[in-house]
Write an enzyme that holds these catalytic residues in place. Structure first.
Site, PDB file in Angstrom:
ATOM      1  N   ARG A 233      -5.924  -4.417  -0.518  1.00 54.63           N
ATOM      2  CA  ARG A 233      -5.917  -2.993  -0.183  1.00 54.63           C
ATOM      3  C   ARG A 233      -6.994  -2.744   0.867  1.00 54.63           C
ATOM      4  O   ARG A 233      -8.088  -3.313   0.804  1.00 54.63           O
ATOM      5  CB  ARG A 233      -6.200  -2.130  -1.412  1.00 54.63           C
ATOM      6  CG  ARG A 233      -5.030  -1.989  -2.373  1.00 54.63           C
ATOM      7  CD  ARG A 233      -3.947  -1.068  -1.813  1.00 54.63           C
ATOM      8  NE  ARG A 233      -2.952  -0.743  -2.819  1.00 54.63           N
ATOM      9  CZ  ARG A 233      -1.826  -1.417  -3.010  1.00 54.63           C
ATOM     10  NH1 ARG A 233      -1.564  -2.483  -2.263  1.00 54.63           N
ATOM     11  NH2 ARG A 233      -0.971  -1.038  -3.930  1.00 54.63           N
ATOM     12  N   GLU A 262      -3.407   4.178   5.800  1.00 55.88           N
ATOM     13  CA  GLU A 262      -2.110   3.756   6.331  1.00 55.88           C
ATOM     14  C   GLU A 262      -1.176   4.960   6.497  1.00 55.88           C
ATOM     15  O   GLU A 262      -1.202   5.873   5.664  1.00 55.88           O
ATOM     16  CB  GLU A 262      -1.481   2.729   5.385  1.00 55.88           C
ATOM     17  CG  GLU A 262      -2.310   1.454   5.297  1.00 55.88           C
ATOM     18  CD  GLU A 262      -1.793   0.462   4.268  1.00 55.88           C
ATOM     19  OE1 GLU A 262      -0.736   0.748   3.645  1.00 55.88           O
ATOM     20  OE2 GLU A 262      -2.421  -0.587   4.083  1.00 55.88           O
ATOM     21  N   HIS A 280       1.340  -3.726   6.618  1.00 60.41           N
ATOM     22  CA  HIS A 280       1.460  -3.786   5.160  1.00 60.41           C
ATOM     23  C   HIS A 280       2.829  -4.322   4.748  1.00 60.41           C
ATOM     24  O   HIS A 280       3.630  -3.634   4.110  1.00 60.41           O
ATOM     25  CB  HIS A 280       1.216  -2.409   4.531  1.00 60.41           C
ATOM     26  CG  HIS A 280       0.821  -2.515   3.071  1.00 60.41           C
ATOM     27  ND1 HIS A 280       0.080  -1.556   2.434  1.00 60.41           N
ATOM     28  CD2 HIS A 280       1.068  -3.464   2.135  1.00 60.41           C
ATOM     29  CE1 HIS A 280      -0.118  -1.897   1.165  1.00 60.41           C
ATOM     30  NE2 HIS A 280       0.490  -3.064   0.962  1.00 60.41           N
TER      31      HIS A 280
END
Length: 316
Positions: A233, A262, A280
């Site tokens: 993360r 994000e 991601h």
């Protein structure tokens, strides 16, 4: 024709095959298609009994509290840091995840980022695409095989990374909440000491605690010959400190699949040649996403049948 009577809120797209199965079984409302999500919530919020979301997106308490009939939050992923499990439990809302199926993909991507960053694959590709091969000389890259690899978080993903790294003759050490002697890898309880002793530091830790693990001190310990790779993360890293360390060449480079805010990536990271970036996509293969979707469907089915979902992570 009788329409499905259970209303489900979908916060982000899922594979077409999974979307079709959701649509056939439930009345699906796609939040991500609305410019004004509040308009949709005002219309259907009181009827929503399930939310299907991703691990990174999760579900905020504010949104959860607009759904008075909510029974289950079905996360397609393994991270629960973007859902307040205590708040969900206080509302008697079940939270489920999709464990196990994405481990291999995330570990594969971690290895890809290690190779891409150390061997400067992105720079090489841009040079070829720009027609500069033969006119521009790239600096020599860093050898991958035989490096010292530090893994932060020796869970399922961390162990899968270690197995892959062993095939590259990497010497493996790890940091985590507890020592795991059975792993056969060197345990280093001090993260700064681990960073100081390795060539590449890979983050594979849970972010459920929400705390920053990699700060300026850890980056300085990693040093000008060291690399950071993050497939966990973004919030585990002090992103401003990372940008500064990269700009000043206090670390050699970084491979990043995750970011703090994000999909917003700091422009400085996009501008640096010694950084490999991905949007991601740790679990983003067709096969794995279909497996994850099937688990989401099973969790929903169990919930609405009055059973305990097979992958429930909280107690109601």
């Amino acid at each position: 024709m009788t329409l499905p009577t259970i209303d489900v809120l979908l916060t982000q797209p899922v594979p077409d095959a999974i979307d079709a199965q959701l649509t056939s079984a439930y009345q699906v409302h796609r939040l991500y298609q609305y410019d004004d999500p509040q308009r949709l919530l005002a219309e259907v919020g009181p009827r929503i009994r399930a939310v299907v979301t991703g691990g990174a997106k999760g579900l905020s308490n504010a949104l959860m509290d607009q759904l008075p009939a909510l029974q289950i939050i079905a996360i397609s992923g393994i991270g629960t840091d973007a859902v307040d499990l205590r708040h969900a439990a206080s509302r008697r809302i079940q939270v489920t995840t999709t464990p196990g199926v994405l481990t291999a993909d995330v570990a594969d991507l971690a290895m890809g980022l290690i190779i891409s960053t150390l061997r400067r694959l992105g720079e090489g590709e841009r040079l070829v695409r720009d027609g500069q091969w033969g006119t521009v000389n790239l600096p020599l890259a860093r050898k991958v095989s035989g490096i010292e690899l530090g893994i932060v978080g020796l869970g399922q993903v961390g162990k899968a990374i270690a197995r892959r790294a062993a095939a590259f003759d990497m010497r493996i050490a790890y940091n985590g909440r507890r020592e795991q002697p059975e792993s056969g890898y060197r345990y280093e309880p001090d993260l700064i000491a681990l960073a100081r002793s390795v060539d590449v530091l890979v983050l594979a830790a849970s972010a459920d605690g929400g705390q920053v693990l990699v700060n300026a001190e850890v980056l300085d310990a990693l040093g000008p010959q060291g690399y950071l790779v993050n497939v966990a993360r973004g919030k585990l890293v002090d992103e401003e400190a990372l940008v500064q360390a990269l700009r000043e060449r206090r670390i050699a480079g970084a491979g990043l699949d995750v970011f703090v805010d994000e999909p917003h990536v700091p422009p400085a990271l996009r501008d640096l040649d010694h950084v490999s970036l991905q949007p991601h996509r740790g679990s983003a293969t067709e096969q794995t996403r279909l497996e994850m979707g099937a688990m989401v469907l099973n969790n929903l089915k169990a919930c609405f049948a009055g059973e305990v979902p097979p992958n429930r992570v909280n107690q109601r």
